[in-house]
Design a protein around this motif. Sequence first.
Motif: not given
Lengths: 125, 172
Positions: A101, A104-107, A109, A112, B49-51, B53
């Motif tokens: 996870w 795959w999240a690729q962010v 926070i 942001m 936001p991660a979830s 995605n």
Amino acid sequence: MSTSTLTRPISIEQIAEAIKQMSQSEIQRLLDLVPKLRSPSAAKPRRTRTLKEAQASVDALDAELMTVLNHKPLTGNEPLLAGLTLNQYLALPDEEESRLWDEWAQVDIMEMEEQEVSANVLSAR
Amino acid sequence: MSYLLDKVTARSIVRTLFKRSQKQTLTPEEIFTYDLFRRILPERLFIVPASANVLQLMAQSPLYSPVIHLFLSHVEVVIPGPYFKRWARRLRGYAFTREDAAVLALGTFGTDETNSILGMNIVATLDQPMINNWTAREAELEKRLDTMRRNLAAPYNQASLPQVLRPEEIVP
């Protein structure tokens, strides 16, 4: 079997004085040893859902789930993501699922942009 | 009421949806997360936001997208509001991990897509060490937030701490 009762060795005032002289880490240790010293809301026993109560929701949500699946349960043999079938995904140990996870999240926070909120915002308080 | 599901809780709910899509038996912990999802549907339910995605990626599979969309149709994505990063950095000073600090800071300074709310009422999590640390330090954190709030303009001076609870502790 006998029950032993501790006699309080010093007065409440002496205990209070000792607490005043404690460092933050000692206070933390004291709170861990005597949880009821924490704020009343934290110390208040909390009612929790029972498994029996929770099971009723499961049955209701199952019905909704089967509707979106046209009443055909999944076999799990088709790929879900990154070459894993659903069955392989569900067989992953928790640590591995968590790692995937994150991958795959690729962010991040913390990277942001922060969004202004409306002046007439509803606070959660 | 607004509820924020941390990544572990969102992941658990999706896992339970997949398992029930195959009529598999759930563990007690999974039953409680599934139950929470069902019970709080009438309320505002947020994910990080991660979830979002990860779920968008999973939803690309036509076979599994109905299950993912069942979940996504009931949730919104929380957005960091002003002071989120500052508060998350301060929370790191109270022994929260980077990810825990972020989700807890979203509980105070997160907003929605229309920027019409500030913070969440409840952060739902399965992370017991985070709950324990939060409970032990809540009074200190309240003081720290109060000090920060005094220097903020409206509406940020109304920011508050969320409750941090396990799914089975969230009762009507």
